[in-house]
Design an enzyme around this catalytic site. Structure first.
Site, PDB file in Angstrom:
ATOM      1  N   ASP A 121      37.024 106.812  35.387  1.00  0.00           N
ATOM      2  CA  ASP A 121      36.995 108.222  34.990  1.00  0.00           C
ATOM      3  C   ASP A 121      37.702 109.089  36.017  1.00  0.00           C
ATOM      4  OD1 ASP A 121      34.815 107.728  36.833  1.00  0.00           O
ATOM      5  OD2 ASP A 121      34.029 109.715  36.325  1.00  0.00           O
ATOM      6  N   ASP A 151      42.628 109.151  41.902  1.00  0.00           N
ATOM      7  CA  ASP A 151      41.193 108.971  42.105  1.00  0.00           C
ATOM      8  C   ASP A 151      40.555 108.694  40.744  1.00  0.00           C
ATOM      9  OD1 ASP A 151      38.568 109.021  42.941  1.00  0.00           O
ATOM     10  OD2 ASP A 151      38.514 111.190  43.298  1.00  0.00           O
ATOM     11  N   GLU A 203      31.822 107.721  37.546  1.00  0.00           N
ATOM     12  CA  GLU A 203      31.604 107.862  38.993  1.00  0.00           C
ATOM     13  C   GLU A 203      31.697 109.316  39.413  1.00  0.00           C
ATOM     14  OE1 GLU A 203      32.782 108.050  43.314  1.00  0.00           O
ATOM     15  OE2 GLU A 203      33.808 108.827  41.534  1.00  0.00           O
ATOM     16  N   GLU A 204      32.625 110.050  38.812  1.00  0.00           N
ATOM     17  CA  GLU A 204      32.864 111.431  39.226  1.00  0.00           C
ATOM     18  C   GLU A 204      31.702 112.370  38.897  1.00  0.00           C
ATOM     19  OE1 GLU A 204      35.037 112.372  41.147  1.00  0.00           O
ATOM     20  OE2 GLU A 204      36.819 111.109  40.975  1.00  0.00           O
TER      21      GLU A 204
END
Length: 412
Positions: free
Chosen positions: A82, A143, A177-178
């Site tokens: 993500d 990222d 994760e974000e």
């Protein structure tokens, strides 16, 4: 590693929108994360990975079997699919800048958006290299799609070069994760590794085994709306009370004034009208005692304001998010030492420092999978000025290969 293959793979991944949603309790928080997960599933099968499994929660795991005749620890590599909801990840249009000359990069001529080393001085580290940037209207997604690229490329390289000896390797690509949920449904037992590395750091050479203790805080202020012409003694403006709360926190303990081990309070969202205002904060500190004090500071400010106004107009809800993985990694510091040794072997200067943030590895470490963090290569995450040197992606892939090979030497 083939440079053009790395570029093509990375661009394929970042042009797939996988932005996660912090306000959706579903798992994953956005359906579009499945788009990349399914592509990766087929790609892992195509390059020759085994036990490829995309589960119902959008976790994708796979195995590279050992090619040696003795037992060594099973290790893992983890990255997230993500991208941050802080800035749009839709319609990413990567730009490639070969042989960067150290000057300003025009990201978007029409909107006069410039990526300049006069402001982002780290750019000068990469003169002569190939940079991939945004077009100034989205984030890039390095990222952590740089990390995904590095893991897939390293596995492909090991499969294509069987003379490189390695033990069993497990990989996993995680969703969400974000938004802090990347490890929530990660099945550590099924993963079956003794330890792992997240490929989710920034600058080349970064190697991290400390991260923030983290909490989220929601401050809700309830006011009373009446006609402003007749408001004396009756109106309670929630936005005015909100400003009292904001100003009561230490002014310099914010992200833009802190570095290293210094913690902070970060106001990242305000929704306000006279009748109700909601403030959303994140609280961060590497030191557990200071972290607890920060939470108590918020509670004491709320109590004081309520006492001053003679009501319970302001309320705070604080939830812990993750903790500093240092205590779980320090007992097995050799896993950090191995990565550091490999970087030095490859001519990379290790930058061992605390993460001013968190990774899946912080939560995984507390779930029984010690998990330091290795550089993925990108800079200026979560915004329009994000960029990544292709050479850093290639070096990170080489680090993965090097760790796999080093394990066979260390545990023979």
């Amino acid at each position: 590693m083939n440079k053009q293959n790395i570029i093509d793979r990375f661009i394929k991944y970042v042009t797939i929108d996988t932005e996660s949603d912090p306000n959706n309790p579903a798992f994953p928080s956005t359906e579009k994360q499945w788009d990349l997960a399914k592509i990766l599933e087929q790609e892992l099968i195509a390059i020759g990975m085994e036990d490829v499994e995309l589960d119902k929660n959008c976790y994708l795991m796979a195995t590279l079997p050992s090619n040696i005749d003795y037992e060594v620890p099973t290790i893992g590599f983890v990255a997230h699919i993500d991208t941050s909801p802080d800035y749009t990840g839709a319609n990413v249009k990567p730009q490639i800048h070969e042989n960067y000359d150290g000057e300003d990069i025009v990201l978007n001529k029409e909107q006069n958006i410039i990526l300049s080393p006069s402001y982002f001085e780290d750019l000068l580290l990469y003169k002569g290299q190939t940079l991939i940037t945004t077009d100034g209207t989205t984030l890039l997604g390095a990222d952590d799609k740089a990390g995904v690229t590095e893991i897939v490329s390293a596995m492909e390289y090991l499969i294509q070069n069987p003379e490189i000896k390695h033990g069993k390797i497990r990989i996993c690509f995680t969703p969400d994760e974000e938004v802090g949920k990347g490890a929530h449904k990660f099945d550590v037992d099924k993963f079956g590794a003794q330890w792992a590395y997240t490929m989710d750091g920034s600058q080349i050479g970064e190697l991290e085994y400390e991260n923030f203790n983290a909490a989220g805080a929601v401050i809700t202020i309830n006011g009373k709306i009446v006609h402003p012409g007749y408001a004396k003694g009756k109106m309670v403006n929630s936005m005015t009370i909100a400003s009292q709360f904001i100003n009561a926190l230490p002014a310099k303990e914010v992200p833009e004034h802190t570095t290293g081990y210094e913690g902070f309070f970060h106001l990242h969202s305000i929704e306000g009208k006279v009748e109700q205002t909601i403030l959303r904060y994140i609280i961060r500190d590497h030191d557990m005692d200071l972290f607890q004090k920060r939470k108590e500071t918020m509670k004491s400010i709320v109590k004081k304001i309520n006492e001053e106004i003679g009501s319970n107009a302001i309320q705070v809800e604080i939830k812990d998010q993750y903790f500093n993985m240092r205590e779980k990694v320090e007992p097995v510091m050799y896993i950090v030492d191995i990565a550091e040794e490999v970087m030095k072997d490859l001519g990379i200067t290790p930058l061992i420092k605390p993460i001013r943030g968190g990774t899946d590895g912080s939560q995984l470490s507390f779930k029984g999978l010690p998990c330091p963090n290795i550089f993925a290569g990108g800079h200026n995450f979560h915004g329009r000025y994000e960029y990544v040197p292709v050479e850093s992606i290639m070096k990170a892939s080489e680090v993965i290969v090097g760790i796999a090979e080093k394990i066979t030497e260390k545990f023979k």
